[in-house]
Enzyme design. Sequence first.
Site, PDB file in Angstrom:
ATOM      1  N   SER A  10       0.871  -1.193   0.049  1.00 36.50           N
ATOM      2  CA  SER A  10      -0.076   0.004   0.090  1.00 36.50           C
ATOM      3  C   SER A  10       0.936   1.235   0.034  1.00 36.50           C
ATOM      4  CB  SER A  10      -0.725  -0.036   1.254  1.00 36.50           C
ATOM      5  OG  SER A  10      -1.428   1.333   1.534  1.00 36.50           O
ATOM      6  N   HIS A  35      -0.927  -1.344  -4.341  1.00 39.09           N
ATOM      7  CA  HIS A  35      -2.270  -0.701  -3.612  1.00 39.09           C
ATOM      8  C   HIS A  35      -2.245   0.670  -3.521  1.00 39.09           C
ATOM      9  CE1 HIS A  35      -5.707  -1.919  -1.369  1.00 39.09           C
ATOM     10  NE2 HIS A  35      -5.481  -1.009  -0.457  1.00 39.09           N
ATOM     11  N   ASP A  37      -4.718   3.478  -2.383  1.00 41.19           N
ATOM     12  CA  ASP A  37      -5.589   3.846  -1.539  1.00 41.19           C
ATOM     13  C   ASP A  37      -6.372   5.357  -1.799  1.00 41.19           C
ATOM     14  OD1 ASP A  37      -6.019   1.613   0.362  1.00 41.19           O
ATOM     15  OD2 ASP A  37      -3.905   2.128   0.967  1.00 41.19           O
ATOM     16  N   MET A  39      -8.982   8.052  -0.968  1.00 43.14           N
ATOM     17  CA  MET A  39      -9.772   8.456   0.129  1.00 43.14           C
ATOM     18  C   MET A  39     -10.463   9.761   0.049  1.00 43.14           C
ATOM     19  SD  MET A  39      -7.759   7.039   3.506  1.00 43.14           S
ATOM     20  CE  MET A  39      -6.772   5.581   3.587  1.00 43.14           C
ATOM     21  N   HIS A  76      -7.925   1.145  -4.315  1.00 42.55           N
ATOM     22  CA  HIS A  76      -8.871   0.970  -3.345  1.00 42.55           C
ATOM     23  C   HIS A  76      -9.807   2.048  -3.285  1.00 42.55           C
ATOM     24  CE1 HIS A  76      -9.474  -0.249   1.131  1.00 42.55           C
ATOM     25  NE2 HIS A  76     -10.648  -0.110   0.624  1.00 42.55           N
ATOM     26  N   MET A  78     -11.910   4.324  -1.393  1.00 48.74           N
ATOM     27  CA  MET A  78     -12.717   4.498  -0.396  1.00 48.74           C
ATOM     28  C   MET A  78     -13.501   5.747  -0.514  1.00 48.74           C
ATOM     29  SD  MET A  78      -9.761   3.330   2.347  1.00 48.74           S
ATOM     30  CE  MET A  78      -8.667   3.073   1.121  1.00 48.74           C
ATOM     31  N   MET A 168     -11.545  -6.112   4.442  1.00 48.02           N
ATOM     32  CA  MET A 168     -10.644  -5.164   5.259  1.00 48.02           C
ATOM     33  C   MET A 168     -10.470  -5.785   6.881  1.00 48.02           C
ATOM     34  SD  MET A 168     -10.277  -2.568   3.703  1.00 48.02           S
ATOM     35  CE  MET A 168      -9.471  -1.614   4.935  1.00 48.02           C
ATOM     36  N   GLY A 173      -9.280   3.913   6.331  1.00 47.24           N
ATOM     37  CA  GLY A 173      -9.132   5.362   6.583  1.00 47.24           C
ATOM     38  C   GLY A 173      -7.737   5.708   6.710  1.00 47.24           C
ATOM     39  N   GLY A 176      -1.242   1.619   9.262  1.00 45.79           N
ATOM     40  CA  GLY A 176      -0.502   1.492  10.471  1.00 45.79           C
ATOM     41  C   GLY A 176      -1.559   1.336  11.544  1.00 45.79           C
ATOM     42  N   ASP A 202      -6.307  -6.398   3.931  1.00 53.26           N
ATOM     43  CA  ASP A 202      -5.912  -5.093   3.813  1.00 53.26           C
ATOM     44  C   ASP A 202      -6.002  -4.570   5.327  1.00 53.26           C
ATOM     45  OD1 ASP A 202      -4.928  -2.529   3.166  1.00 53.26           O
ATOM     46  OD2 ASP A 202      -6.487  -2.011   2.091  1.00 53.26           O
ATOM     47  N   GLY A 224       1.183  -2.097   3.824  1.00 47.79           N
ATOM     48  CA  GLY A 224       1.762  -0.673   3.646  1.00 47.79           C
ATOM     49  C   GLY A 224       3.065  -0.713   4.630  1.00 47.79           C
ATOM     50  N   SER A 225       2.731  -0.195   5.935  1.00 38.78           N
ATOM     51  CA  SER A 225       3.752  -0.087   6.979  1.00 38.78           C
ATOM     52  C   SER A 225       4.891  -1.095   7.061  1.00 38.78           C
ATOM     53  CB  SER A 225       3.269   0.400   8.494  1.00 38.78           C
ATOM     54  OG  SER A 225       2.273  -0.381   8.693  1.00 38.78           O
TER      55      SER A 225
HETATM   56  O1  LIG Z   1      -7.030   0.838   2.961  1.00 45.50           O
HETATM   57  C1  LIG Z   1      -6.147   0.892   3.773  1.00 45.50           C
HETATM   58  C2  LIG Z   1      -6.515   1.913   5.025  1.00 45.50           C
HETATM   59  O2  LIG Z   1      -7.778   2.317   4.891  1.00 45.50           O
HETATM   60  C3  LIG Z   1      -4.864   0.430   3.665  1.00 45.50           C
HETATM   61  O3  LIG Z   1      -4.362   0.131   2.567  1.00 45.50           O
HETATM   62  C4  LIG Z   1      -3.674   0.665   4.562  1.00 45.50           C
HETATM   63  O4  LIG Z   1      -2.938   1.718   3.902  1.00 45.50           O
HETATM   64  C5  LIG Z   1      -2.703  -0.534   4.897  1.00 45.50           C
HETATM   65  O5  LIG Z   1      -1.675  -0.118   5.635  1.00 45.50           O
HETATM   66  P1  LIG Z   1      -1.148  -1.091   6.696  1.00 45.50           P
HETATM   67  O6  LIG Z   1      -2.032  -1.361   7.721  1.00 45.50           O
HETATM   68  O7  LIG Z   1      -0.332  -2.237   6.073  1.00 45.50           O
HETATM   69  O8  LIG Z   1       0.035  -0.264   7.271  1.00 45.50           O
HETATM   70 FE   LIG Z   2      -6.302  -0.301   0.956  1.00 53.32          FE
END
Ligand SMILES: O=C(CO)[C@@H](O)[C@H](O)COP(=O)(O)O
Ligand SMILES: [Fe+2]
Length: 251
Positions: A10, A35, A37, A39, A76, A78, A168, A173, A176, A202, A224-225
């Site tokens: 992400s 990925h 995101d 928003m 994704h 949102m 999810m 939103g 981390g 995710d 992501g993180s």
């Molecule tokens: O859609 C989302 C959050 O809304 C994700 O895609 C996060 O960005 C994933 O981040 P990590 O939880 O892997 O840090």
């Molecule tokens: Fe996402």
Amino acid sequence: MAPKAIIAPSILSADFASLGHDCSKTISQGADWLHVDIMDGHFVPNLTWGPPIVAKIRGHVDKPTEAYGKGTFDCHMMIAEPKKWVKEFKKAGCDLYCFHYEAAFSTAAESPEAKSDEKTSPKELIKYIHNQGMLAGIALKPATSVDVLWEILESEDPKERPDMVLIMTVEPGFGGQKFMASELPKVQELRKRYPELNIEVDGGLGPATIDQAADAGANVIVAGSAVFGAQDPSEVIALLREAVEKRNGKL
Ligand SMILES: O=C(CO)[C@@H](O)[C@H](O)COP(=O)(O)O
Ligand SMILES: [Fe+2]
């Protein structure tokens, strides 16, 4: 046949000041997809980016040469009005448009300028995305039951069936957040009924949580993180892939 492992970092956790560079780097470190995101500050209490930024990133990452191939932009969405942005994101270089079930009944405007009071439905939206030449995904927030999907996955018209389901494992939103194992029964149920479906998870995925998600049957892993925050992102990407492949070997 179990679907192949797909690792999709992400880019919400990338360095926004050097997004193009971070995106091409993560692909060269072994990622399959990106990925992305999106928003809108309405559907979720956060804002990211729109089509112009996605188009700029596209310039740094080669388009996939086949459906689901390396470099796929997994967007994704949102956003509160998913139908409105389908054409714009296609133009920007999105390959897979994954909207939220919870937003799929919004009014049916087909462009940012157009106004419409008509309601749409998840199946109509999936067909519309397919007709625009993209793969279609459908995402569920933690509070939404997996039971809403059966009728959609069983649609008689193949164009109305999603190419991927996203479960999810955090409230959408923010990156981390803590992984919610309580969402895994949805993955198990989906995998039991659909051995070949692409099932994405995710939120909160990383070395500490991947085995649970892979054992439940997820094959598309967003992180992501855990990827962008790692000393060696290629090692984390390889570890995530190995966990899914190990589970696939058990089938
Ligand atoms: O859609 C989302 C959050 O809304 C994700 O895609 C996060 O960005 C994933 O981040 P990590 O939880 O892997 O840090
Ligand atoms: Fe996402």
